[in-house]
Design a protein around this motif. Sequence first.
Motif, short mmCIF file in Angstrom:
data_model
loop_
_atom_site.label_atom_id
_atom_site.label_comp_id
_atom_site.label_asym_id
_atom_site.label_seq_id
_atom_site.Cartn_x
_atom_site.Cartn_y
_atom_site.Cartn_z
N UNK A 113 42.48 57.40 88.27
CA UNK A 113 42.05 56.97 86.94
C UNK A 113 41.85 58.20 86.05
N UNK A 114 42.13 58.10 84.75
CA UNK A 114 41.95 59.25 83.85
C UNK A 114 40.49 59.48 83.45
N UNK A 115 39.59 58.71 83.99
CA UNK A 115 38.17 58.84 83.69
C UNK A 115 37.37 58.14 84.78
N UNK A 116 36.08 58.42 84.82
CA UNK A 116 35.16 57.75 85.75
C UNK A 116 34.21 56.94 84.89
N UNK A 117 34.31 55.61 84.96
CA UNK A 117 33.53 54.76 84.08
C UNK A 117 32.03 54.93 84.34
N UNK A 118 31.64 55.33 85.54
CA UNK A 118 30.22 55.48 85.87
C UNK A 118 29.68 56.86 85.52
N UNK A 119 30.55 57.84 85.36
CA UNK A 119 30.09 59.21 85.14
C UNK A 119 30.46 59.77 83.77
N UNK A 120 31.49 59.25 83.13
CA UNK A 120 32.00 59.84 81.89
C UNK A 120 31.55 59.12 80.63
N UNK A 121 30.58 58.21 80.76
CA UNK A 121 30.14 57.44 79.59
C UNK A 121 28.62 57.31 79.58
N UNK A 122 28.11 56.98 78.40
CA UNK A 122 26.69 56.70 78.22
C UNK A 122 26.52 55.19 78.02
N UNK A 123 25.96 54.47 78.98
CA UNK A 123 25.74 53.03 78.78
C UNK A 123 24.76 52.79 77.63
N UNK A 124 25.09 51.81 76.79
CA UNK A 124 24.23 51.48 75.65
C UNK A 124 23.63 50.09 75.82
N UNK A 125 24.48 49.08 75.98
CA UNK A 125 23.97 47.72 76.12
C UNK A 125 25.08 46.79 76.60
N UNK A 126 24.72 45.86 77.48
CA UNK A 126 25.65 44.78 77.83
C UNK A 126 25.51 43.71 76.76
N UNK A 127 26.63 43.33 76.16
CA UNK A 127 26.62 42.49 74.96
C UNK A 127 26.77 41.01 75.28
N UNK A 128 27.76 40.68 76.10
CA UNK A 128 28.09 39.26 76.29
C UNK A 128 28.62 39.01 77.69
#
Length: 333
Positions: free
Chosen positions: A113-128
């Motif tokens: 993968x070109x990124x790690x969804x658990x390490x390369x992002x800042x979680x803000x909010x689950x919307x729906x």
Amino acid sequence: MHRPSPLRYRLFAAAVFAATLLPAVPAGAQDTYPAKPIRIIAPFPPGNSSDVAARFLGEQLAARLKQPVVVDNRVGAAGQVGTAYAAKAEPDGYTLLMTSTSATISPAIYKSMPYDILEDFTPIVRVAIAPMVLLVKADAPYASLEDFVTQLRRNPERYTYATAGSGTIQHLAIAAFLSRLGTDVVGVPYKGSPQALTDLIGGQVQFMFDAVLSGRPHVESGRLKPLAVASLAPIPQMPGVPAAAQSSIPELKDFEIEGWVGLLGPKGMPPDITERLNREIVAVLTSPAMQDKLAKANIAVAPANSPQDFARFLRTDAKRWKDIVTAARIPQE
């Protein structure tokens, strides 16, 4: 000429020295957030649940933040193009990502993968939350989910199922379903739900799981029949349709497969901006107007959650999909 006292001189010198230790403040860093338009990357085409949620949310968020919120569809590679773009953006709160279940499914499906969804992002909010429903042709000879499963187990070679593509939630929902039943059925991958639903209506395939978002219109038109929702209890979006988990089939006792939509930022976003966005979005989501809009789009508002709650959810969800892929013996691509 008046000379300063030794005490005053020492205080002045200490103040000058302390000032030299302070980091330089970038231009504009002291502006009150947000000081310019915000862009939400939607990594799927218009009409997808993440795109719908981004547009609904963006409109309300813009009114609260007093800044335009623009939705930018950057599609391709099962959402990886737009997601990779967002991962490389400046973590200043002006480029965000409205992602979905594919973000936690992909690591279980793809070796690289070109990124790690658990390490390369800042979680803000689950919307729906996007509920899933098991669909068959309107005139299919099944009186219930139990009836369908009985016939499926008796003659699995007579059946084929449709998916919206390999590695999609529609694919993994079916994989989890069949794995629990201990039944092998041939699958047919399509390039999206519309094509899969068309062939299901036409009888080329016999069943599929799909999001209520895209499946319900065909149920209401009388072209498809819902047998069960993949949830622990019935849902308001599909009135009168039983939950698979409440059926008399023991293997489906706790069967639950649902999609989700959530907002992330690039890794390293300032906590104050992350918390501000979370507060504003939760306020929008709990408003009757937003809940009504999402309900009409067959999407359920997620329970109010903090950035920390969303981070924990992402890790749990990623493990769930990995376990499903392993149990169903789906090879990585």
